[in-house]
Design a protein around this motif. Structure first.
Motif, PDB file in Angstrom:
ATOM      1  N   LEU A  75       0.832  -1.195   0.000  1.00 32.88           N
ATOM      2  CA  LEU A  75       0.000   0.000   0.000  1.00 32.88           C
ATOM      3  C   LEU A  75       0.871   1.251   0.000  1.00 32.88           C
ATOM      4  CD1 LEU A  75      -2.714   1.487   0.283  1.00 32.88           C
ATOM      5  CD2 LEU A  75      -2.548   1.118   2.769  1.00 32.88           C
ATOM      6  N   TYR A  76       1.906   1.235   0.820  1.00 29.04           N
ATOM      7  CA  TYR A  76       2.832   2.367   0.881  1.00 29.04           C
ATOM      8  C   TYR A  76       3.517   2.563  -0.467  1.00 29.04           C
ATOM      9  CZ  TYR A  76       6.597   5.368   2.638  1.00 29.04           C
ATOM     10  OH  TYR A  76       7.461   6.410   2.843  1.00 29.04           O
ATOM     11  N   ALA A  77       3.967   1.460  -1.070  1.00 31.39           N
ATOM     12  CA  ALA A  77       4.700   1.546  -2.332  1.00 31.39           C
ATOM     13  C   ALA A  77       3.833   2.104  -3.451  1.00 31.39           C
ATOM     14  CB  ALA A  77       5.231   0.169  -2.720  1.00 31.39           C
ATOM     15  N   VAL A  78       2.603   1.612  -3.556  1.00 31.25           N
ATOM     16  CA  VAL A  78       1.724   2.051  -4.640  1.00 31.25           C
ATOM     17  C   VAL A  78       1.237   3.473  -4.424  1.00 31.25           C
ATOM     18  CG1 VAL A  78      -0.450   1.630  -5.846  1.00 31.25           C
ATOM     19  CG2 VAL A  78       0.981  -0.296  -5.162  1.00 31.25           C
ATOM     20  N   SER A  79       0.760   3.769  -3.220  1.00 31.89           N
ATOM     21  CA  SER A  79       0.170   5.087  -2.972  1.00 31.89           C
ATOM     22  C   SER A  79       1.207   6.202  -2.993  1.00 31.89           C
ATOM     23  CB  SER A  79      -0.586   5.084  -1.638  1.00 31.89           C
ATOM     24  OG  SER A  79       0.281   4.752  -0.568  1.00 31.89           O
ATOM     25  N   PHE A  80       2.374   5.964  -2.394  1.00 34.21           N
ATOM     26  CA  PHE A  80       3.358   7.036  -2.319  1.00 34.21           C
ATOM     27  C   PHE A  80       4.135   7.202  -3.623  1.00 34.21           C
ATOM     28  CE2 PHE A  80       2.240   6.918   1.989  1.00 34.21           C
ATOM     29  CZ  PHE A  80       2.733   8.041   2.623  1.00 34.21           C
ATOM     30  N   SER A  81       4.067   6.208  -4.503  1.00 32.65           N
ATOM     31  CA  SER A  81       4.685   6.385  -5.817  1.00 32.65           C
ATOM     32  C   SER A  81       3.654   6.863  -6.831  1.00 32.65           C
ATOM     33  CB  SER A  81       5.323   5.072  -6.289  1.00 32.65           C
ATOM     34  OG  SER A  81       4.364   4.035  -6.367  1.00 32.65           O
ATOM     35  N   GLY A  82       2.488   6.234  -6.839  1.00 30.15           N
ATOM     36  CA  GLY A  82       1.443   6.648  -7.775  1.00 30.15           C
ATOM     37  C   GLY A  82       0.916   8.040  -7.491  1.00 30.15           C
ATOM     38  N   PHE A  83       0.802   8.391  -6.215  1.00 27.70           N
ATOM     39  CA  PHE A  83       0.300   9.718  -5.831  1.00 27.70           C
ATOM     40  C   PHE A  83       1.453  10.662  -5.503  1.00 27.70           C
ATOM     41  CE2 PHE A  83      -3.776   7.634  -3.938  1.00 27.70           C
ATOM     42  CZ  PHE A  83      -4.183   7.294  -5.221  1.00 27.70           C
ATOM     43  N   LEU A 138       0.469  -5.089 -10.510  1.00 28.47           N
ATOM     44  CA  LEU A 138       1.656  -5.700  -9.940  1.00 28.47           C
ATOM     45  C   LEU A 138       2.254  -6.663 -10.948  1.00 28.47           C
ATOM     46  CD1 LEU A 138       0.296  -6.592  -6.356  1.00 28.47           C
ATOM     47  CD2 LEU A 138       1.615  -4.572  -7.014  1.00 28.47           C
ATOM     48  N   THR A 139       3.563  -6.618 -11.084  1.00 29.25           N
ATOM     49  CA  THR A 139       4.240  -7.577 -11.963  1.00 29.25           C
ATOM     50  C   THR A 139       4.289  -8.934 -11.257  1.00 29.25           C
ATOM     51  OG1 THR A 139       6.456  -7.137 -11.099  1.00 29.25           O
ATOM     52  CG2 THR A 139       5.642  -5.694 -12.858  1.00 29.25           C
ATOM     53  N   PRO A 192       5.102  -2.874  -8.111  1.00 31.80           N
ATOM     54  CA  PRO A 192       3.943  -2.058  -8.489  1.00 31.80           C
ATOM     55  C   PRO A 192       4.264  -1.129  -9.653  1.00 31.80           C
ATOM     56  CG  PRO A 192       4.936  -1.173  -6.491  1.00 31.80           C
ATOM     57  CD  PRO A 192       5.674  -2.448  -6.816  1.00 31.80           C
ATOM     58  N   VAL A 193       3.351  -1.040 -10.594  1.00 28.92           N
ATOM     59  CA  VAL A 193       3.503  -0.157 -11.753  1.00 28.92           C
ATOM     60  C   VAL A 193       2.259   0.725 -11.826  1.00 28.92           C
ATOM     61  CG1 VAL A 193       3.786   0.013 -14.244  1.00 28.92           C
ATOM     62  CG2 VAL A 193       4.881  -1.867 -12.978  1.00 28.92           C
ATOM     63  N   TYR A 194       2.448   2.023 -11.605  1.00 32.98           N
ATOM     64  CA  TYR A 194       1.329   2.970 -11.647  1.00 32.98           C
ATOM     65  C   TYR A 194       1.162   3.482 -13.067  1.00 32.98           C
ATOM     66  CZ  TYR A 194      -1.566   7.034 -10.534  1.00 32.98           C
ATOM     67  OH  TYR A 194      -2.581   7.967 -10.486  1.00 32.98           O
ATOM     68  N   GLU A 195      -0.061   3.494 -13.567  1.00 28.73           N
ATOM     69  CA  GLU A 195      -0.316   3.842 -14.961  1.00 28.73           C
ATOM     70  C   GLU A 195      -1.131   5.130 -15.120  1.00 28.73           C
ATOM     71  OE1 GLU A 195      -1.897   0.376 -17.029  1.00 28.73           O
ATOM     72  OE2 GLU A 195      -1.029  -0.887 -15.454  1.00 28.73           O
ATOM     73  N   GLY A 196      -1.376   5.819 -14.040  1.00 28.75           N
ATOM     74  CA  GLY A 196      -2.181   7.035 -14.114  1.00 28.75           C
ATOM     75  C   GLY A 196      -1.332   8.283 -14.163  1.00 28.75           C
ATOM     76  N   SER A 197      -1.996   9.439 -14.007  1.00 28.14           N
ATOM     77  CA  SER A 197      -1.317  10.741 -14.011  1.00 28.14           C
ATOM     78  C   SER A 197      -1.898  11.604 -12.910  1.00 28.14           C
ATOM     79  CB  SER A 197      -1.512  11.443 -15.362  1.00 28.14           C
ATOM     80  OG  SER A 197      -2.881  11.757 -15.568  1.00 28.14           O
ATOM     81  N   PHE A 198      -1.180  12.668 -12.573  1.00 29.75           N
ATOM     82  CA  PHE A 198      -1.642  13.566 -11.511  1.00 29.75           C
ATOM     83  C   PHE A 198      -2.997  14.170 -11.857  1.00 29.75           C
ATOM     84  CE2 PHE A 198      -1.941  17.966  -9.961  1.00 29.75           C
ATOM     85  CZ  PHE A 198      -1.976  17.743  -8.601  1.00 29.75           C
ATOM     86  N   PHE A 199      -3.151  14.672 -13.079  1.00 30.70           N
ATOM     87  CA  PHE A 199      -4.398  15.319 -13.451  1.00 30.70           C
ATOM     88  C   PHE A 199      -5.539  14.319 -13.608  1.00 30.70           C
ATOM     89  CE2 PHE A 199      -1.162  18.383 -14.786  1.00 30.70           C
ATOM     90  CZ  PHE A 199      -1.639  19.514 -14.139  1.00 30.70           C
ATOM     91  N   GLY A 200      -5.182  13.040 -13.808  1.00 31.27           N
ATOM     92  CA  GLY A 200      -6.209  12.015 -13.843  1.00 31.27           C
ATOM     93  C   GLY A 200      -6.870  11.829 -12.489  1.00 31.27           C
ATOM     94  N   LEU A 201      -6.165  12.209 -11.421  1.00 31.03           N
ATOM     95  CA  LEU A 201      -6.747  12.125 -10.089  1.00 31.03           C
ATOM     96  C   LEU A 201      -7.851  13.153  -9.879  1.00 31.03           C
ATOM     97  CD1 LEU A 201      -3.445  11.774  -8.004  1.00 31.03           C
ATOM     98  CD2 LEU A 201      -4.964   9.940  -8.747  1.00 31.03           C
TER      99      LEU A 201
END
Length: 383
Positions: free
Chosen positions: A83-91, A154-155, A160-169
């Motif tokens: 959760l930490y890895a995905v949220s703090f990298s994706g966001f 997840l591979t 974790p591989v985030y595929e979104g963007s800041f403005f997509g949020l």
């Protein structure tokens, strides 16, 4: 028997999910009124003395309140590494904006009184506004995105591989959640100022608290209706293994239906949204009745209900994935090891009561209203 096996892995996972919720709610209840006061500062206080009164209501406690945020981040890092890895990298950019805004708070507190210049002080007051408004907005936007699901996968080696963007949020539903968060914390800040100040500042705070309470009810209802009709939920294709290895890819997750099915499966969780609506109604009553203590308690009740309703509705999901539902993180497959959770839990049993006791003592010592006379007699104070 090995010591950590005294508590089942399933129970430890559930306990840490509950503890994480407690930390997030504690952060919103304490540092939340700090942010609310900061967002209200330019509007409830018109003169420099009035603004000093407002700032002195939170100046002695904001640093301690922010500890809840640090504890929450630490709990995510240690108990829920994926959760930490995905949220703090994706966001990442969103987190950067939040941290930049939060950094303005200590700087604003420390620097605004360093020069006897109206423009200088007004500039730092607007920095304090940014430090309150921006985090409140983005935290709510983050919750809105979590409810909709986040574009990541997840591979095979769980990278974790985030595929979104800041403005997509910044999508419509997430922005509604962000506005609800701002309204909630402005309401909380208003309740705090009504409790800690008197005279014109308290009266202005009650006016803003009334408007914010109505906005909370409307936005919370809109978000709930939107979630019921326009947000697709997540569910397990079959019963999950609750004490198995921490590997989300071992479970089959469906991205279909609605989150509201949780209320038919666990009817008792309806208490959370009920509290979410009763809280702001209680604030409105407390303001009209002139009962500041009740107003502040009702505001805390609203926070408890609104945040709890998110966690209870999504359970056991903590970060679902829209691009690969199988990668969705849940309470049962995204935690640290059995031993790690046990060691952290026993440590928490020792230190968490100490934190609560110290916090209660600080508020007892600093209890009472802040008046213009107080700040004028301390003209050389930091605030």
């Amino acid at each position: 028997m090995i010591l950590h096996e005294l508590i089942d892995f399933e129970i430890l996972r559930l306990l840490w999910w509950l503890l994480l919720g407690v930390l997030l709610i504690g952060f919103a209840m304490t540092d939340g009124f700090d942010m609310g006061v900061g967002a209200l500062l330019p509007f409830v206080a018109k003169t420099d003395t009035e603004r000093r009164v407002v700032i002195n209501t939170i100046g002695p406690v904001w640093e301690g309140n922010q500890v809840w945020f640090i504890l929450g981040g630490g709990a995510i890092f240690a108990a829920w590494p994926p959760l930490y890895a995905v949220s703090f990298s994706g966001f990442y950019l969103a987190m950067f904006v939040i941290l930049a805004a939060l950094i303005l708070r200590p700087v604003g507190f420390k620097y605004r009184s360093k020069r006897d210049s109206a423009r200088w002080r007004e500039t730092w007051d607007w920095c304090l506004f940014i430090g309150g408004f921006v985090p409140a907005l983005i935290f709510g936007v983050a919750v809105g995105n979590v409810l909709q699901g986040v574009p990541f996968h997840l591979t095979e080696i769980l990278l974790p591989v985030y595929e979104g963007s800041f403005f997509g949020l910044l999508n419509p539903f997430a922005l509604v959640c962000g506005l609800a968060s701002v309204a909630m914390l402005v309401m909380h800040g208003s309740a705090w100022l009504a409790l800690k100040t008197e005279g014109v500042i308290a009266e202005r705070s009650k006016v803003f608290g009334t408007y914010a309470s109505v906005a909370v009810i409307a936005l919370y209802a809109l978000a709930g209706l939107w979630m019921a009709l326009g947000v697709t939920g997540f569910s397990f294709a079959e019963a999950p293994v609750v004490d198995g290895p921490s590997n989300p890819l071992l479970s089959e997750v469906l991205h279909e239906g609605t989150w509201m099915v949780a209320y038919s499966e666990r009817p008792w969780i309806v208490i959370a949204p009920i509290l979410g609506f009763l809280g702001p109604l209680g604030v409105l009553y407390g303001i009209r009745a002139g009962r500041e203590g009740l107003t502040f308690l009702a505001s805390k009740t609203a926070i408890l209900g609104m945040i709890s309703s998110v966690g209870l509705t999504m359970f056991p999901f903590i970060l679902p994935s829209t691009t690969d539902p199988r990668s969705s993180l849940t309470v049962w497959d995204a935690s640290s090891s059995h031993l790690t959770l046990f060691v952290m839990f026993t440590t928490t049993l020792v230190f968490f009561p100490l934190v609560l006791a110290y916090t209660a003592w600080v508020y007892k010592v600093l209890w009472g209203k802040v008046t213009e006379k107080d700040v004028l007699e301390q003209s050389d104070s930091v605030y």
